[in-house]
Design a protein around this motif. Structure first.
Motif, PDB file in Angstrom:
ATOM      1  N   ILE A 178       0.837  -1.201   0.000  1.00  0.00           N
ATOM      2  CA  ILE A 178       0.000   0.000   0.000  1.00  0.00           C
ATOM      3  C   ILE A 178       0.871   1.250   0.000  1.00  0.00           C
ATOM      4  O   ILE A 178       0.622   2.201  -0.744  1.00  0.00           O
ATOM      5  N   ASP A 179       1.923   1.250   0.819  1.00  0.00           N
ATOM      6  CA  ASP A 179       2.852   2.391   0.831  1.00  0.00           C
ATOM      7  C   ASP A 179       3.443   2.616  -0.557  1.00  0.00           C
ATOM      8  O   ASP A 179       3.561   3.748  -1.016  1.00  0.00           O
ATOM      9  N   GLU A 180       3.794   1.533  -1.242  1.00  0.00           N
ATOM     10  CA  GLU A 180       4.369   1.631  -2.584  1.00  0.00           C
ATOM     11  C   GLU A 180       3.343   2.181  -3.573  1.00  0.00           C
ATOM     12  O   GLU A 180       3.639   3.076  -4.364  1.00  0.00           O
ATOM     13  N   ALA A 181       2.128   1.673  -3.508  1.00  0.00           N
ATOM     14  CA  ALA A 181       1.089   2.090  -4.451  1.00  0.00           C
ATOM     15  C   ALA A 181       0.646   3.539  -4.226  1.00  0.00           C
ATOM     16  O   ALA A 181       0.325   4.249  -5.176  1.00  0.00           O
ATOM     17  N   LEU A 182       0.624   3.971  -2.976  1.00  0.00           N
ATOM     18  CA  LEU A 182       0.163   5.325  -2.662  1.00  0.00           C
ATOM     19  C   LEU A 182       1.293   6.339  -2.660  1.00  0.00           C
ATOM     20  O   LEU A 182       1.093   7.495  -2.275  1.00  0.00           O
ATOM     21  N   GLU A 183       2.475   5.904  -3.065  1.00  0.00           N
ATOM     22  CA  GLU A 183       3.645   6.760  -3.204  1.00  0.00           C
ATOM     23  C   GLU A 183       3.959   7.473  -1.889  1.00  0.00           C
ATOM     24  O   GLU A 183       4.179   6.840  -0.898  1.00  0.00           O
TER      25      GLU A 183
END
Length: 131
Positions: free
Chosen positions: A56-61
């Motif tokens: 999620i951290d990766e996807a939400l930048e």
């Protein structure tokens, strides 16, 4: 609900979850920075929780929504109950706070076989200002 997408098991679970989240955001017309709350659904292991949050951290930048997690002592190993309670908790937050009206939340669900789904939802309060 805006959109739910599923992706089968992938060698890189972080990439699979992040990809599912990105597609869900794109299909819902939302930007990563518009997500106020995020929930990852039920997992059977702490390692799976960590992987999900990393995805999620990766996807939400650079966006960091407030994380919502249901205590596993309440639901045990019932993953579908966890996801349902997370949805109820997010809707309850919106219902009691007019400042959250229309803001978006991200729900991610997954099972032990590797299927992943994501949904973007919006909630509204039920205050006296609503008619």
């Amino acid at each position: 609900f805006r959109r739910v997408l599923f992706r089968s098991s992938n060698a890189d679970r972080v990439a699979a979850i992040a990809g599912c989240v990105r597609r869900t955001l794109r299909h819902s017309g939302m930007a990563a920075g518009q997500i106020r709350f995020a929930a990852i659904g039920g997992n059977d292991r702490a390692e799976a929780d960590s992987t999900s949050w990393r995805a999620i951290d990766e996807a939400l930048e650079h966006s960091r929504p407030q994380r919502l997690q249901i205590d596993k002592r309440i639901t045990g190993d019932n993953q579908s109950a966890t996801s349902a309670l997370e949805l109820a908790a997010i809707l309850a937050l919106h219902r009691h706070d007019a400042d959250l009206d229309g803001q978006a939340s991200l729900l991610v669900a997954q099972n032990t076989e590797g299927a992943v789904g994501a949904a973007v939802i919006r909630g509204w309060s039920r205050g006296s200002h609503r008619r």
